[in-house]
Design a protein around this motif. Structure first.
Motif, PDB file in Angstrom:
ATOM      1  N   SER A 198     -10.045  26.775  20.316  1.00  0.00           N
ATOM      2  CA  SER A 198      -8.356  26.912  20.271  1.00  0.00           C
ATOM      3  C   SER A 198      -8.028  25.416  19.744  1.00  0.00           C
ATOM      4  N   GLU A 199      -8.936  24.471  19.964  1.00  0.00           N
ATOM      5  CA  GLU A 199      -8.425  23.107  19.452  1.00  0.00           C
ATOM      6  C   GLU A 199      -8.844  22.849  18.226  1.00  0.00           C
ATOM      7  N   THR A 220      -8.703  10.642  14.975  1.00  0.00           N
ATOM      8  CA  THR A 220      -7.553  11.791  15.422  1.00  0.00           C
ATOM      9  C   THR A 220      -6.254  11.086  15.566  1.00  0.00           C
ATOM     10  N   GLY A 257     -15.336  20.857  21.779  1.00  0.00           N
ATOM     11  CA  GLY A 257     -14.069  21.181  22.282  1.00  0.00           C
ATOM     12  C   GLY A 257     -14.033  22.822  22.233  1.00  0.00           C
ATOM     13  N   ARG A 258     -13.124  23.213  22.562  1.00  0.00           N
ATOM     14  CA  ARG A 258     -12.636  24.868  22.691  1.00  0.00           C
ATOM     15  C   ARG A 258     -12.275  25.360  21.141  1.00  0.00           C
ATOM     16  N   ASP A 302      -1.606  18.046  17.844  1.00  0.00           N
ATOM     17  CA  ASP A 302      -2.443  16.868  17.455  1.00  0.00           C
ATOM     18  C   ASP A 302      -3.788  17.532  17.429  1.00  0.00           C
ATOM     19  N   PRO A 303      -4.503  16.956  16.408  1.00  0.00           N
ATOM     20  CA  PRO A 303      -5.729  17.399  16.243  1.00  0.00           C
ATOM     21  C   PRO A 303      -6.714  17.049  17.359  1.00  0.00           C
ATOM     22  N   VAL A 304      -7.633  17.708  17.766  1.00  0.00           N
ATOM     23  CA  VAL A 304      -8.720  17.295  19.008  1.00  0.00           C
ATOM     24  C   VAL A 304     -10.094  16.842  18.237  1.00  0.00           C
ATOM     25  N   TRP A 314      -6.349  21.359  13.403  1.00  0.00           N
ATOM     26  CA  TRP A 314      -7.112  20.802  11.963  1.00  0.00           C
ATOM     27  C   TRP A 314      -6.740  22.024  10.844  1.00  0.00           C
ATOM     28  N   TRP A 361     -19.618  21.868  18.345  1.00  0.00           N
ATOM     29  CA  TRP A 361     -18.290  21.425  18.483  1.00  0.00           C
ATOM     30  C   TRP A 361     -18.078  20.908  19.786  1.00  0.00           C
TER      31      TRP A 361
END
Length: 540
Positions: free
Chosen positions: A96-97, A119, A93-94, A107-109, A101, A91
């Protein structure tokens, strides 16, 4: 208007979905001057108010949440699996991002390589979710002071743009589309009963206001969506005209073929919105393996994207039906979710064709262009940050098919270079941003190969309040030097490289908030009036 299902509203929503698809497929700014999303939110507010009157606000909220979240969670599961796989089974990203989803309140990352095609359009669901959360107090206020609510939201949109600029964009989205949601809800409940004469007067007034506003604050890149106030006024024009001529729209929607098309789009409108952008991105990646360019590439991309969107939504529409099922619906779960054999065969054929093209044909050096639905971002730079950005070294990874480096506008699929260079030593660039080290000229027109270095050592870092202290004023000597150097460069390059088509330069020296100097260098290397048309190949 009656409280029954109004097919004219379904026709309006169908036309709005079509306009959104064409905007995302082409990136043509002129399309944004046709209001679509304000109409969609008006229809949403109208239907929500009608449902809440019949079943109550709580049950209507539950129904709307189920219809939204079940298709969205299915879409999220598929897209997260795709991004995880393409990103090397990690994944990017982090943790928390992942919140966006699970519940689209933010906003979804996504992975950087998708350039927003998965996205960016999901901002619509984020705004819709917040309006659902605010629906109960909004309806309560509408029932008491409907005109005051509309005036307050309109003033909020105007004040928000003046005070916030591009900051807090999601908040400004809620104000803007909340206005049209409230207008639809007020009309659906009979709190607003506009007459045709009033609607036409409103449309005329909005036309005058949008002309005045855009002359004062033209939207970025000519895209109405980049200005909430302009978007509000343009949306008001189209919505007022649409409501004024609802009887005509009802007669059009009553036509058998039109009604069938409207029914198909209405029954899968959320699926179309969710899946159309990834389908377009996949289609353009496949077309990157072809020699198509310019208008031919765009038209083919629209047609291929429409086919892929139709096939994919036909395959997944069962998920949307499952989310919108009635409590009395006894249809079995497999029957609701699984597509027909014919749809499954078409889906497999389309997927095989696209994937086969991606695998079998070598790609051009392209990257996905950023999706047109990306909101503008306001960035505050200090003096050192601005200098470091301008002198950023080259990116050795640029040009890959999946790259985090955005394509410049001239490199996007929508504005491909119509005159590929045929000179020796200059590559034909089809897309994918390429960057070269910035050079320091020792004399006009004679660059060296030594890159400019960012100054080292302690320097003052402060917000740039006045750019005059870090850039010289544009006086006559600077203007003459620019014209002389640019004119000499045009004449020399055309002679040395054997360029036969007519071309020239448009030059502007700008600083934040103001244009310092602009000039045109014509095909002969001479200064010409600013704004003269110049046929050009690729200016980077």
């Amino acid at each position: 208007m009656t409280k029954q299902r109004d097919r004219a509203l379904d026709l309006l929503r169908t036309l709005a979905v079509l306009r959104v698809f064409l905007w995302h497929a082409t990136g043509w700014p002129l399309l944004t001057w046709v209001g679509a999303l304000p109409v969609m939110f008006y229809v949403t507010g109208y239907l929500f108010s009608a449902g809440s009157e019949r079943h109550g606000v709580a049950r209507t909220l539950g129904d709307r949440a189920r219809r939204l979240l079940i298709p969205y969670w299915f879409f999220a599961a598929v897209m997260l699996a795709v991004m995880w796989t393409v990103s090397g089974r990690t994944w990017p990203g982090r943790p928390s991002e992942l919140l966006g989803w699970l519940l689209p309140v933010v906003d979804p990352v996504g992975a950087p390589w998708q350039q927003g095609w998965i996205t960016e359009p999901l901002w619509y669901l984020r705004t819709y979710t917040w309006l659902l959360l605010l629906a109960a107090p909004l309806l309560w206020l509408l029932s008491r002071r409907p005109l005051l609510v509309l005036v307050g939201l309109s003033g909020g949109v105007f004040a928000g743009e003046l005070l916030l600029g591009a900051r807090h964009w999601p908040l400004q989205d809620v104000l803007l589309y909340g206005l049209f949601f409230a207008a639809g809800a007020g009309t659906g409940r009979g709190l607003l009963r506009p007459r045709r004469r009033d609607l036409l007067s409103t449309a005329g007034t909005a036309v005058a206001l949008v002309a005045a506003w855009t002359s004062f604050r033209p939207p970025l890149d000519g895209v109405v969506n980049n200005s909430h106030t302009a978007h509000m006024l343009v949306g008001t024009v189209w919505l007022a005209l649409a409501v004024a001529f609802l009887p005509l729209l009802r007669r059009v929607a009553a036509h058998a073929r039109v009604g069938r098309a409207v029914e198909i789009v209405t029954s899968r409108s959320l699926s179309i919105y969710l899946w159309h952008a990834p389908a377009l991105g996949l289609g353009y990646l496949a077309l990157a393996r072809t020699p198509l360019e310019g208008t031919a590439l765009t038209v083919t991309g629209v047609l291929l994207g429409a086919i892929l969107t139709a096939v994919v939504t036909s395959a997944v529409v069962g998920v949307e039906r499952h989310g919108g099922r009635r409590r009395a619906d006894r249809t079995s779960l497999p029957a609701r979710l699984l597509p027909s054999a014919r749809t499954g065969a078409l889906t497999a054929a389309a997927a095989g064709l696209v994937m086969g093209t991606l695998v079998a044909v070598p790609p051009r050096a392209v990257s996905l262009p950023p999706t047109p639905s990306k909101a503008p971002e306001q960035v505050d730079l200090t003096e050192d940050e601005a200098l470091a950005f301008l002198l950023e070294p080259s990116d050795p990874g640029a040009g890959d098919v999946f790259t985090a480096t955005p394509a410049t506008p001239e490199d996007s699929f929508f504005t491909s270079d119509p005159y590929p260079s045929n000179t020796d030593g200059i590559p034909v660039r089809r897309g994918g941003r390429t960057r070269s080290p910035i050079t320091a000229p020792t004399s006009p027109g004679t660059p060296t190969t030594e890159p400019v270095a960012v100054p080292s050592g302690p320097r003052e870092t402060r917000p740039v309040a006045d750019w005059d202290d870090i850039a010289p004023l544009i006086d006559d000597a600077v203007r003459d030097a620019v014209v002389a150097a640019a004119g000499d460069w045009v004449r020399r390059i055309k002679a040395d490289k054997g360029i036969t088509y007519e071309t020239g330069l448009e030059i502007a020296i700008v600083q934040p908030g103001r244009l310092r100097y602009a000039t045109t260098i014509d095909k002969n290397g001479e200064a010409a009036p600013v704004g003269d048309s110049i046929p050009f190949a690729s200016i980077t």
